[in-house]
Design a protein around this motif. Structure first.
Motif, PDB file in Angstrom:
ATOM      1  N   ILE A  21       3.249 -20.997  -9.165  1.00 18.38           N
ATOM      2  CA  ILE A  21       2.678 -19.839  -9.852  1.00 18.38           C
ATOM      3  C   ILE A  21       2.520 -20.150 -11.341  1.00 18.38           C
ATOM      4  N   LEU A  22       3.538 -20.738 -11.947  1.00 14.36           N
ATOM      5  CA  LEU A  22       3.487 -21.036 -13.382  1.00 14.36           C
ATOM      6  C   LEU A  22       2.402 -22.050 -13.740  1.00 14.36           C
ATOM      7  N   ILE A  23       2.180 -23.039 -12.889  1.00 13.34           N
ATOM      8  CA  ILE A  23       1.165 -24.046 -13.208  1.00 13.34           C
ATOM      9  C   ILE A  23      -0.239 -23.593 -12.815  1.00 13.34           C
ATOM     10  N   PRO A  27      -2.573 -18.381  -8.658  1.00 16.69           N
ATOM     11  CA  PRO A  27      -2.738 -17.405  -9.744  1.00 16.69           C
ATOM     12  C   PRO A  27      -2.441 -15.970  -9.281  1.00 16.69           C
ATOM     13  N   ALA A  28      -2.326 -15.085 -10.235  1.00 17.55           N
ATOM     14  CA  ALA A  28      -2.062 -13.673  -9.954  1.00 17.55           C
ATOM     15  C   ALA A  28      -3.088 -13.140  -8.957  1.00 17.55           C
ATOM     16  N   GLY A  29      -2.576 -12.406  -7.976  1.00 14.11           N
ATOM     17  CA  GLY A  29      -3.437 -11.798  -6.979  1.00 14.11           C
ATOM     18  C   GLY A  29      -3.782 -12.682  -5.801  1.00 14.11           C
ATOM     19  N   GLU A  30      -3.419 -13.963  -5.870  1.00 15.74           N
ATOM     20  CA  GLU A  30      -3.766 -14.883  -4.785  1.00 15.74           C
ATOM     21  C   GLU A  30      -2.722 -14.823  -3.675  1.00 15.74           C
ATOM     22  N   LYS A  31      -3.208 -14.954  -2.450  1.00 19.64           N
ATOM     23  CA  LYS A  31      -2.320 -15.002  -1.287  1.00 19.64           C
ATOM     24  C   LYS A  31      -1.558 -16.319  -1.303  1.00 19.64           C
ATOM     25  N   LYS A  79       6.953 -12.596 -15.143  1.00 17.94           N
ATOM     26  CA  LYS A  79       8.303 -12.302 -14.640  1.00 17.94           C
ATOM     27  C   LYS A  79       9.100 -13.583 -14.445  1.00 17.94           C
ATOM     28  N   ILE A  80       8.450 -14.619 -13.917  1.00 18.10           N
ATOM     29  CA  ILE A  80       9.133 -15.900 -13.736  1.00 18.10           C
ATOM     30  C   ILE A  80       9.588 -16.443 -15.082  1.00 18.10           C
ATOM     31  N   SER A 122       0.206 -31.430 -21.993  1.00 15.40           N
ATOM     32  CA  SER A 122      -0.657 -30.267 -22.176  1.00 15.40           C
ATOM     33  C   SER A 122      -1.745 -30.254 -21.122  1.00 15.40           C
ATOM     34  N   LYS A 123      -2.139 -29.038 -20.763  1.00 12.31           N
ATOM     35  CA  LYS A 123      -3.209 -28.866 -19.792  1.00 12.31           C
ATOM     36  C   LYS A 123      -4.532 -29.200 -20.470  1.00 12.31           C
TER      37      LYS A 123
END
Length: 133
Positions: A21-23, A27-31, A79-80, A122-123
């Motif tokens: 989730i962090l990387i 992403p938010a909302g994804e199953k 939250k993480i 860095s990304k």
């Protein structure tokens, strides 16, 4: 996934899901991967994955959409980060400070190494501007 002996497997799975989730892999909302599929992938008992997912649901990192599956909460990454930051500040940082004190490591050296780490990890930046503009 290689499991460590000194930490319960369900916590390691929860940590790996949190990392995804962090990387931005999830992403938010994804199953997210189903309990059954993740258990097969990791070669663990589905109850172990279920326990990890229950922990993340209790932390409001993932949410259950009845009949659809488990999804990353809209603020799951935040939250993480908050949970990990609190744990780091309370548990890991005191030990870290103790070690740099005992080893006479200067903060300037750490700052340089941290900046180098950030640079190396860095990304890649994506270009969101239209080249025709």
């Amino acid at each position: 996934m290689d499991f460590k002996e000194n930490e319960p497997i369900y916590l390691q799975i929860a940590g790996a899901v949190s990392e995804n989730i962090l990387i931005g892999k999830w992403p938010a909302g994804e199953k997210i991967t189903s309990i059954r599929d993740l258990a097969i992938e990791l070669e663990v008992n589905p109850n172990t994955v279920n326990r990890a997912y229950e922990l993340l649901q209790n932390q409001e990192v993932i949410i259950n959409k009845r009949g659809m599956g488990l999804f990353v909460a809209p603020d799951g990454a935040a939250k993480i980060k908050a949970i990990r930051k609190e744990r780091f500040m309370q548990q890991e940082l005191p030990e870290f400070f103790r070690n740099i004190y005992l080893l006479d490591i200067e903060l300037g050296d750490l700052q340089y190494l941290y900046q180098q780490f950030k640079k190396d990890n860095s990304k890649p930046q994506t270009n969101t501007t239209n080249e025709n503009e």
